[in-house]
Write a protein that holds these residues in place. Structure first.
Motif, mmCIF file in Angstrom:
data_model
loop_
_atom_site.group_PDB
_atom_site.id
_atom_site.type_symbol
_atom_site.label_atom_id
_atom_site.label_comp_id
_atom_site.label_asym_id
_atom_site.label_seq_id
_atom_site.Cartn_x
_atom_site.Cartn_y
_atom_site.Cartn_z
ATOM 1 N N ALA A 263 1.032 -0.769 -0.129
ATOM 2 C CA ALA A 263 -0.075 -0.013 -0.070
ATOM 3 C C ALA A 263 0.563 1.569 0.070
ATOM 4 O O ALA A 263 0.565 2.235 -0.295
ATOM 5 N N SER A 264 1.918 1.034 0.579
ATOM 6 C CA SER A 264 2.870 2.506 0.616
ATOM 7 C C SER A 264 3.273 2.562 -0.415
ATOM 8 O O SER A 264 3.782 3.881 -1.025
ATOM 9 N N ARG A 265 3.997 1.732 -0.895
ATOM 10 C CA ARG A 265 4.368 1.858 -2.237
ATOM 11 C C ARG A 265 3.478 2.204 -3.375
ATOM 12 O O ARG A 265 4.093 3.072 -4.700
ATOM 13 N N ARG A 266 2.721 2.173 -3.245
ATOM 14 C CA ARG A 266 1.214 2.022 -4.010
ATOM 15 C C ARG A 266 1.158 3.806 -4.293
ATOM 16 O O ARG A 266 1.093 4.654 -4.943
ATOM 17 N N LYS A 267 0.790 4.674 -2.907
ATOM 18 C CA LYS A 267 0.963 5.278 -2.641
ATOM 19 C C LYS A 267 2.125 6.411 -3.144
ATOM 20 O O LYS A 267 1.621 7.574 -3.257
ATOM 21 N N ALA A 268 2.824 5.749 -2.922
ATOM 22 C CA ALA A 268 3.835 6.497 -3.371
ATOM 23 C C ALA A 268 4.673 7.116 -4.749
ATOM 24 O O ALA A 268 4.384 7.945 -5.345
ATOM 25 N N LYS A 269 3.716 5.886 -6.139
ATOM 26 C CA LYS A 269 3.865 5.656 -7.250
ATOM 27 C C LYS A 269 2.791 6.414 -7.548
ATOM 28 O O LYS A 269 3.166 7.167 -8.065
ATOM 29 N N ALA A 274 1.007 12.036 -9.801
ATOM 30 C CA ALA A 274 0.722 13.509 -9.630
ATOM 31 C C ALA A 274 1.519 13.990 -9.954
ATOM 32 O O ALA A 274 1.629 15.579 -10.407
ATOM 33 N N ARG A 275 2.572 14.292 -8.689
ATOM 34 C CA ARG A 275 3.892 14.969 -9.018
ATOM 35 C C ARG A 275 4.446 15.019 -10.670
ATOM 36 O O ARG A 275 4.368 16.508 -11.058
ATOM 37 N N LYS A 279 3.569 18.618 -12.984
ATOM 38 C CA LYS A 279 4.994 19.564 -13.341
ATOM 39 C C LYS A 279 4.625 19.764 -15.184
ATOM 40 O O LYS A 279 4.752 20.684 -15.580
ATOM 41 N N ALA A 280 4.032 18.442 -15.865
ATOM 42 C CA ALA A 280 3.858 18.487 -17.153
ATOM 43 C C ALA A 280 3.102 19.963 -17.371
ATOM 44 O O ALA A 280 2.813 20.269 -18.123
#
Length: 288
Positions: A263-269, A274-275, A279-280
């Protein structure tokens, strides 16, 4: 290298003793569960084998071990789901101040300081006076919730106290409904904490003895069955059962930790995506 103060070694020794006290009994039981067929309940061991694990799975094994295990498993899952749902709803409700919220909070937490055996006695008496059958899936379920829900609510209170409402406000500004905001914004962000709440609910239920003692009715849960075995079992089969139940507990904890990591890895992904998208978008606006 800087010399360590004497307090470091004192605290290290204290911590080592704490770890020994915490895991020593479990390790001792695990070792004795591998006694040979002529082994007893104490040291020295008489041979080493898997005999008592095999005996545990025999049909003539004492007690209703596997029935008790099944009841504890089902009860643990019931308590886990209920604790999860009520804790999330309670945590969401307490995000807003309302009349009587402080008194209600202390009333919820007060159940943690009431002796467990009194809770068990009280719930059993209520069911009897109401003409309801005392059963592990009803009265036992209710008495265990008085133990797991305060822990689940405390965790959710801590989670929502650190929660940034700006994400929800941004979703509502984009036209999301309250349900969409909760499902797509709030729930994914608190998902790792929900795994912890569920783990608390299951393990506290699976291990609970005192609050189930007078509310389980005619059928024992696993802790009650093990307690009953200590009065009439004189072979290491009870140690084999303890070793397997401990192993099962570690498997549950390991599974929960793995789920938290995923869950933490998916949240970070998702945050990275989103970032990158933001940025784009900023770059596109700059070019325009």
């Amino acid at each position: 290298m800087e010399k360590r103060p004497a307090s470091f070694y004192v605290l290290s020794a204290f911590f080592a003793l704490f770890i020994l006290f915490l895991y020593g009994p479990t390790i001792t039981i695990a070792i004795l569960s591998f006694q040979g067929p002529e082994g007893g309940l104490t040291f020295p061991m008489r041979g080493a084998s898997l005999y008592w694990f095999k005996d545990l799975f025999e049909e003539q094994a004492v007690g209703d071990i596997w029935g008790a295990f099944g009841r504890s498993l089902v009860l643990g899952l019931m308590v886990m789901v209920t604790t999860l749902v009520v804790s999330v709803l309670g945590g969401m409700a307490f995000r807003q101040r309302f009349t009587g919220s402080t008194a209600l909070f202390y009333l919820i937490i007060a159940s943690l300081v009431i002796p467990s055996i009194l809770v068990s006695l009280g719930v059993g008496l209520i069911f009897q006076q109401a003409g309801l059958k005392v059963h592990w899936a009803t009265s036992g379920f209710g008495s265990q919730l008085t133990w797991t829900l305060p822990f689940g609510l405390l965790i959710m209170f801590a989670v929502f106290n650190r929660f940034d409402k700006a994400y929800e406000e941004a979703a509502r500004d984009q036209g999301a409904t309250a349900w969409q905001t909760f499902w797509y914004i709030t729930l994914p962000m608190i998902a790792p904490s929900l795994i912890g709440v569920g783990l608390f609910g299951f393990t506290l239920s699976y291990d609970e003895f005192a609050r189930t003692l007078l509310t389980a009715g005619s059928y024992n849960t696993l802790p009650l069955e093990i307690f009953g075995m200590t009065t009439n079992v004189t072979t290491p089969v009870i140690y084999a059962l303890g070793t397997l139940t401990t192993l099962f507990s570690f498997i549950v904890i390991g599974t929960a930790l793995a789920a938290v990591m995923v869950a933490s890895r998916r949240k970070a992904k998702r945050a990275a995506i989103a970032r990158a998208a933001e940025k784009a978008a900023n770059a596109g606006r700059a070019e325009g």
